[in-house]
Scaffold this motif. Structure first.
Motif, PDB file in Angstrom:
ATOM      1  N   ALA A 115       0.833  -1.200   0.000  1.00  0.00           N
ATOM      2  CA  ALA A 115       0.000   0.000   0.000  1.00  0.00           C
ATOM      3  C   ALA A 115       0.871   1.255   0.000  1.00  0.00           C
ATOM      4  O   ALA A 115       0.574   2.231  -0.716  1.00  0.00           O
ATOM      5  N   ALA A 116       1.947   1.232   0.759  1.00  0.00           N
ATOM      6  CA  ALA A 116       2.831   2.398   0.804  1.00  0.00           C
ATOM      7  C   ALA A 116       3.516   2.611  -0.533  1.00  0.00           C
ATOM      8  O   ALA A 116       3.737   3.758  -0.956  1.00  0.00           O
ATOM      9  N   ALA A 117       3.856   1.513  -1.201  1.00  0.00           N
ATOM     10  CA  ALA A 117       4.518   1.649  -2.502  1.00  0.00           C
ATOM     11  C   ALA A 117       3.589   2.304  -3.514  1.00  0.00           C
ATOM     12  O   ALA A 117       4.008   3.173  -4.290  1.00  0.00           O
ATOM     13  N   VAL A 118       2.330   1.902  -3.516  1.00  0.00           N
ATOM     14  CA  VAL A 118       1.368   2.515  -4.439  1.00  0.00           C
ATOM     15  C   VAL A 118       1.175   3.985  -4.092  1.00  0.00           C
ATOM     16  O   VAL A 118       1.130   4.854  -4.969  1.00  0.00           O
ATOM     17  N   GLU A 119       1.081   4.264  -2.821  1.00  0.00           N
ATOM     18  CA  GLU A 119       0.940   5.642  -2.376  1.00  0.00           C
ATOM     19  C   GLU A 119       2.130   6.486  -2.826  1.00  0.00           C
ATOM     20  O   GLU A 119       1.965   7.607  -3.323  1.00  0.00           O
ATOM     21  N   ARG A 124      11.060  -6.213 -12.192  1.00  0.00           N
ATOM     22  CA  ARG A 124      10.490  -7.158 -11.230  1.00  0.00           C
ATOM     23  C   ARG A 124       8.967  -7.106 -11.211  1.00  0.00           C
ATOM     24  O   ARG A 124       8.323  -7.934 -10.579  1.00  0.00           O
ATOM     25  N   GLY A 125       8.403  -6.150 -11.878  1.00  0.00           N
ATOM     26  CA  GLY A 125       6.949  -6.054 -11.935  1.00  0.00           C
ATOM     27  C   GLY A 125       6.370  -5.174 -10.853  1.00  0.00           C
ATOM     28  O   GLY A 125       7.090  -4.655 -10.002  1.00  0.00           O
ATOM     29  N   CYS A 126       5.071  -5.002 -10.903  1.00  0.00           N
ATOM     30  CA  CYS A 126       4.369  -4.176  -9.932  1.00  0.00           C
ATOM     31  C   CYS A 126       4.089  -4.997  -8.682  1.00  0.00           C
ATOM     32  O   CYS A 126       3.504  -6.084  -8.768  1.00  0.00           O
ATOM     33  N   PRO A 127       4.507  -4.505  -7.523  1.00  0.00           N
ATOM     34  CA  PRO A 127       4.312  -5.279  -6.290  1.00  0.00           C
ATOM     35  C   PRO A 127       2.859  -5.665  -6.057  1.00  0.00           C
ATOM     36  O   PRO A 127       2.566  -6.800  -5.677  1.00  0.00           O
ATOM     37  N   LEU A 128       1.976  -4.721  -6.296  1.00  0.00           N
ATOM     38  CA  LEU A 128       0.556  -5.004  -6.068  1.00  0.00           C
ATOM     39  C   LEU A 128       0.044  -6.093  -6.999  1.00  0.00           C
ATOM     40  O   LEU A 128      -0.596  -7.059  -6.571  1.00  0.00           O
ATOM     41  N   ASN A 129       0.343  -5.963  -8.282  1.00  0.00           N
ATOM     42  CA  ASN A 129      -0.165  -6.949  -9.234  1.00  0.00           C
ATOM     43  C   ASN A 129       0.476  -8.314  -9.030  1.00  0.00           C
ATOM     44  O   ASN A 129      -0.184  -9.344  -9.177  1.00  0.00           O
TER      45      ASN A 129
END
Lengths: 228, 228
Positions: free
Chosen positions: B75-79, B114-119
């Motif tokens: 969540a923090a990464a997206v923020e 490495r891609g998107c952490p959320l996805n």
DNA sequence: TTAAAAACAGACCGGTTGTCCTGTTTTGTC
DNA sequence: GACAAAACAGGACAACCGGTCTGTTTTTAA
């Protein structure tokens, strides 16, 4: 649930192709709904009612099984649900619209979103093994190329001149993949329609048929949460 | 590799917060690059140099650890990489453009996707557990809402009237997610620029600054394939 | 008919997994 | 300083994983 009462020890029918197909069926479903690492070969053997010896005869390792699923099933799924319909459509944009709506309708009907087979495996396996990554990347490339080729065909017929084929194909595949990712996470296919609507604004739609009521938002379908 | 010569049995410093942070750091990295199921808690303990007792004290189960990673780190990464930059930008479209380009540039610089952490986690865990799914769905929702709110703010200032906020937000998040998926699979961040270019055609750009040379395609970066 | 190959059955094994458990050390509180 | 709680160490364990192995049955080829 009907189970054969007994294997009848004196009777056996060798059916290599049928057994191989049965294993791929089970593995394809398990890999998509539970993932590669979460599906043990023991589970797969039990689900397909296949012995360890038979499985090992056709697929020496779990990786070989997954590679076969990717090459034969995932690629075929993309071909069937995306490439063929787009190529058969009146135009690239029309084909894209039709596929988005068809998938959204199907998901809403079955009330459950398992996600895109290609993206599911791509996320889990791309960094795990180069062989996996290459196989999956090839499917993505073929998918995008088919759409781009269709745009170019449209342009040679004088339509849709202002569209960059490669960019349109990339955006289409990305929007679909990402929308399926969100739909899977939210268990709500409505985001597919939102993305399609956003996608169709990319150009001043020249066709008169606007599909006004088809693009309305349908929200909150989740008939069976099915806590496992 | 420098290892402390001896734990020095008489010396120990209790640092619960530091130990918890160290565990989350290691787990966040491992979950993103190797995935949840492929990362054993034994690996994580070794990588973080944390004993089993300490780990179990802070995170009773592997699921609890992953939930903490999702809630606190993903969540923090997206923020940090999306919501804050978009809200701080001059407009929603400008913010989206800036984030796409910043991420593409960063990926090309580090030469590895490495891609998107959320996805990444959403694909692997959404169907595995309802708790995972809800936590991940909430992050997606917040991401989309932030973009939609920014569009609405723009419109209240008289700009970008013709854009549907929800649809634009959905398409943006989907296009980014899908583009990252392809970029990860192909190990090439170029597709991000293609998708951004396609996205920017969504509206006749009213601003004079068009960023002409910033959108050119950069292809084939893959300095270290790093066969594991 | 017969020999070889393919197809299949099922037990087995070493290694790993996630979790739990007991015990020790540090820290806060009175 | 005494005591309880928190923080940590490290071993133990049952379940499970993927793969291999030997042996049997069916099919094919000669």
């Amino acid at each position: 649930m009907t189970v054969q009462p007994k294997p009848r020890p004196g009777k056996r029918t060798n059916d290599p192709e049928g057994m191989r197909k049965k294993m791929l069926d089970v593995a394809e479903g398990a890999f998509q709904s539970r993932g590669y690492h979460a599906s043990s070969i023991g589970d797969l053997m039990a689900a397909a009612d296949v012995s360890g010896g038979a499985l090992h005869h056709h697929f020496p390792t779990k990786k070989a099984l997954a590679l076969a699923v990717i090459d034969e099933r995932v690629a075929a799924a993309v071909e069937e649900t995306w490439i063929a319909p787009v190529l058969a459509a009146a135009s690239a944009r029309e084909g894209v619209r039709a596929v988005f709506e068809a998938v959204a309708a199907e998901l809403e009907q079955q009330g459950f979103v398992r996600g895109c087979p290609l993206n599911n495996l791509a996320h889990e396996l791309s960094l795990a093994d180069p062989d996996f990554r290459l196989a999956l990347a090839g499917i993505f490339t073929g998918w995008r190329r088919a759409i781009a080729d269709k745009v170019r065909a449209d342009q040679q017929a004088g339509r849709d001149e202002g569209t960059d084929p490669e960019r349109f194909a990339a955006l289409t595949v990305a929007a679909y993949s990402g929308a399926m990712s969100m739909a899977k996470t939210a268990q709500d296919a409505g985001v597919l329609r939102d993305c399609l609507a956003g996608l169709e604004r990319s150009v001043p739609s020249p066709s008169p048929s606007q599909g006004g009521l088809a693009a309305r938002r349908r929200n909150r379908i989740l008939p069976r949460p099915r806590t496992p």
